[in-house]
Design an enzyme around this catalytic site. Structure first.
Site, mmCIF file in Angstrom:
data_model
loop_
_atom_site.group_PDB
_atom_site.id
_atom_site.type_symbol
_atom_site.label_atom_id
_atom_site.label_comp_id
_atom_site.label_asym_id
_atom_site.label_seq_id
_atom_site.Cartn_x
_atom_site.Cartn_y
_atom_site.Cartn_z
ATOM 1 N N HIS A 46 67.621 51.418 37.909
ATOM 2 C CA HIS A 46 68.731 50.489 38.101
ATOM 3 C C HIS A 46 68.258 49.154 38.667
ATOM 4 C CE1 HIS A 46 73.043 49.780 38.315
ATOM 5 N NE2 HIS A 46 72.896 49.301 39.526
ATOM 6 N N HIS A 92 79.236 49.641 35.715
ATOM 7 C CA HIS A 92 79.515 50.562 36.820
ATOM 8 C C HIS A 92 79.929 51.895 36.208
ATOM 9 C CE1 HIS A 92 80.356 50.228 41.368
ATOM 10 N NE2 HIS A 92 79.119 49.862 41.107
#
Length: 734
Positions: A46, A92
């Site tokens: 990430h 998200h």
């Protein structure tokens, strides 16, 4: 903390054995618990982009109008009159599966901060949402939570949500996608960057207090899901849009002074990532005293404070003499303000807590020298083009099925939960045009905004699908009359450690790059979300469809002259572009024949460019009253959407005899537009002169969409069928 630090613990934090050995070599010793946590989040997929970085470097990122490309919090492009558009798209996904409302809400909050941290006032939000099969037991709950979360946060913070996408497919049953995009406007000479500078300058924390929410959110977003996903709720952040609104105003007020040296929001990996990135970019060191960090919960450890992803927080480096000016501004807005450290000349991040050094790490290995992998791929077999199937049910019945299906049904149920007009500058709301149009306050300028991707094309042929996503975004901007400027991307894929998934990613990037170069459409910002897979109890991995979502921005010299879908009465309808009848991977094939196969439609980028430039020139010449590009559902669905948008019917002429009628009307051919014009003959003649294929389709008038001898359906009936799915699926009043 009496915990044994070893490779097994590191693996539970998401690090491989090789990565743990590498960090021990870097440190020259066993790391502390806090140091291990810092490495684990900074080396997570990430934060580090370790699997994607080598591919991302191949994308075009420069153009004369690009002010800042990838590497900053958001991309920045010149829109004229000394102003810049600042924009980015971010995912998200994993949090939105675990806790749909908060996952989606904090996704909106995070992307807002990426934009206003650069000095831009946010003017628009968009979102691209992918959900599971409507028949799946969990889909309705996730749709409800995500849509309420997006609306709840955006509405409260006072930024209009003006556009986006909603799609359904069984591949997203256990892994929905929530991709949020924010656009802001700033003065070109008032852009704020994140590179820290000035040894001895104070490091300042502002915004909300730090709690225990979101700890290890970055590492959670770098792993597959399994049946125990619900137990990860503590890793989902909790947002407060009212605090975000105060933070926007306080930061913009401070930015009007000369106090700020550098600024960064605390997003993924929280204080760790913001401190490391700011100091790393600036080539300085940073020392933090965690005793000074505002805390929401008692007895927080250094590890918890460094890895917390509590929302609505920013990190700044200020000029020492302006610290009290800044403190007064944040006190006025009733936000926390604390000097928590200073810049050093060590090239290291040093963290102190309760008199102890909890971490002391060289910065370079955490950022630029993080692991980078060239993961193996396998050749992907391109699907064969399909023979045109027989038409099993006729044109009219197919049209009504398509306009009512989940992927084409009206999104009014979704849009009505978003405030699309707050601020008073929304010129084209969702559904009114191929792209949203937002006026730039104090000018005549308009920004055209869209998000686009067709994941079923990408699954069949990732390279073609990647190119098509860019081309459709360019086409949607063009259809409003705007000049396309730049792209932000959100690349959602499965597990990159599987060669077939890595091949999908690499091929999609190649297709995107080809399209961006052909269309002068540089990529200026973006986000990569990998490990979007669900592992069943039997151990079988189900990846999402490869979904390289494209957010795009264009500029209009005069927002009041933008073009929408609604066609006036008594106008000619003209098709720009050639129809081959491409039914492979089409919605017609899926919804009518229950098939998902074949090659996706051909993307000819030279034709795409030529046709789009022609359409834009005709809009600029005042020859176009309405415009809609051909996409999902094909030509007849495009016309039906124009009928529904205006309430005006039309009579169409028969399809050419060299293409089967159902293929002509429902093929998803690329690079094509339907235009309403007062003089169809003149527009067709102009197209011929520009070496662009064009033909007259029919004429608007009455209240029915009519194809003589084949279709006759009223605008009212189309609207009724188109509007039915979402209220029925969600339950009336849901």
């Amino acid at each position: 903390m009496s915990v044994t630090i070893d490779a097994q613990l590191a693996q539970s934090f998401g690090l491989t054995g090789e990565e743990y050995d590498k960090l021990v070599t870097i440190m020259g010793r066993t790391p502390s618990f806090t140091e291990l946590g810092i490495f684990s989040v900074m080396w997570s997929e990430h934060c580090s982009y370790k699997s994607s970085r080598i591919h991302l470097k191949t994308l075009p990122t420069k153009a004369p109008w690009v002010i800042h490309g990838p590497g900053e919090n958001a991309g920045v492009v010149d829109i004229g009159e000394g102003l810049a558009a600042v924009f980015k798209m971010e995912s998200h996904n994993h949090p939105s599966f675990i806790e749909p409302y908060q996952g989606a809400a904090t996704g909106v909050g995070g992307i807002l901060r990426d934009v206003f941290t650069m000095g831009a006032r946010p003017v628009a939000n968009l979102n691209a949402l992918r959900f599971g099969d409507p028949k799946h037991a969990g889909t309705r709950r996730i749709v409800d939570g995500v849509v309420r979360g997006v609306g709840g946060y955006g509405n409260c913070v006072g930024v209009p949500t003006v556009g986006g996408e909603v799609n359904f497919h069984k591949a997203y049953d256990g892994n929905p996608l929530v991709n949020a995009m924010t656009v802001g406007v700033a003065k070109q000479d008032k852009i704020f960057l994140s590179a820290a500078a000035g040894v001895g300058n104070p490091v300042v924390y502002v915004g909300s207090k730090t709690g225990r929410d979101g700890i290890h959110g970055a590492t959670m977003s770098s792993a597959e899901f399994d049946e125990e996903a619900a137990s990860k709720r503590p890793t989902v952040q909790v947002g407060d849009p009212f605090i975000e609104k105060l933070l926007i105003e306080a930061c913009l007020e401070l930015m009007a002074t000369d106090a700020i040296v550098a600024i960064q929001d605390m997003g993924a990996a929280g204080l760790t990532s913001s401190a490391v990135e700011m100091a790393g970019k600036g080539g300085v060191g940073i020392e933090l005293n965690l005793d000074a960090v505002p805390q929401r919960e008692p007895n927080m450890s250094a590890y918890e404070m460094m890895l917390s992803e509590s929302q609505e927080r920013m990190l700044m480096v200020l000029k020492p003499e302006r610290t009290e000016v800044a403190r007064a501004i944040f006190a006025k807005w009733e936000l926390d303000f604390a000097v928590i450290g200073e810049l050093t000349d060590t090239g290291r991040i040093t963290i102190r807590h309760k008199g102890e050094v909890e971490a002391d790490i060289p910065l370079a290995p955490l950022a630029d020298e993080a692991p980078v992998y060239n993961r193996p791929t396998v050749p992907l077999k391109a699907p064969a083009r399909i023979e045109t199937p027989a038409d099993p049910e006729g044109i009219e019945k197919a049209l009504l099925t398509l306009v009512g299906c989940p992927d084409l049904a009206s999104r009014a149920w979704v849009w009505n939960q978003y405030d699309g007009s707050v601020g008073g500058n929304t010129a084209r709301r969702p559904g009114a045009a191929d792209a949203a149009v937002v006026r730039v306050e104090g000018t005549r300028l308009g920004l055209a905004l869209t998000t686009d991707c067709t994941p079923r094309y990408c699954q069949a042929d990732p390279k073609t699908g990647g190119a098509q996503a860019v081309a459709e975004a360019w086409r949607n901007i063009t259809a409003t009359g705007a000049t396309p400027l730049a792209v932000t991307d959100n690349l959602n894929f499965g597990n990159p450690e599987r060669p077939e998934i890595m091949a999908q990613f690499a091929d999609a990037i190649k297709g995107m790059g080809d399209a961006c170069r052909a269309l002068d459409f540089p990529v200026v910002s973006g986000n990569v979300s990998l490990y979007n897979e669900t592992r069943s109890p039997s151990g079988e991995a189900q990846a999402i469809l490869p979904t390289p979502a494209i957010g795009a921005l264009g500029v209009l010299a005069d927002a009041s002259k933008s073009i929408g879908l609604a066609m006036p009465d008594a106008h000619d309808l003209v098709l720009v572009g050639g129809i081959r009848g491409e039914l492979g991977q089409s919605l017609w094939l899926r919804e009518i024949c229950q098939r998902e196969d074949g090659a996706p439609p051909v993307v000819d980028l030279a034709v795409e460019r030529r046709n789009g430039d022609f359409v834009r020139s005709q809009i600029g010449a005042g020859a176009v009253a309405a415009c809609h590009d051909i996409a999902d559902g094909g030509l007849l669905v495009t016309v039906a959407e124009m009928v529904m948008a205006s309430g005006v019917g039309c009579t169409l002429e028969a399809a050419p005899t060299d293409v089967a009628a159902h293929a002509f009307w429902f093929g998803e051919d690329q690079g094509c537009y339907v235009i309403a014009t007062s003089d169809g003959a003149a527009l067709v003649a102009a197209a011929e002169k520009a070496n662009v294929l064009a033909m007259r389709l029919g004429r608007s008038g009455g209240t029915d969409l009519e194809l003589p001898g084949t279709v006759r359906v009223s605008a009212e009936r189309l609207r009724e069928i188109n509007a039915a799915f979402f209220p029925r699926f969600m339950g009336e009043g849901a």
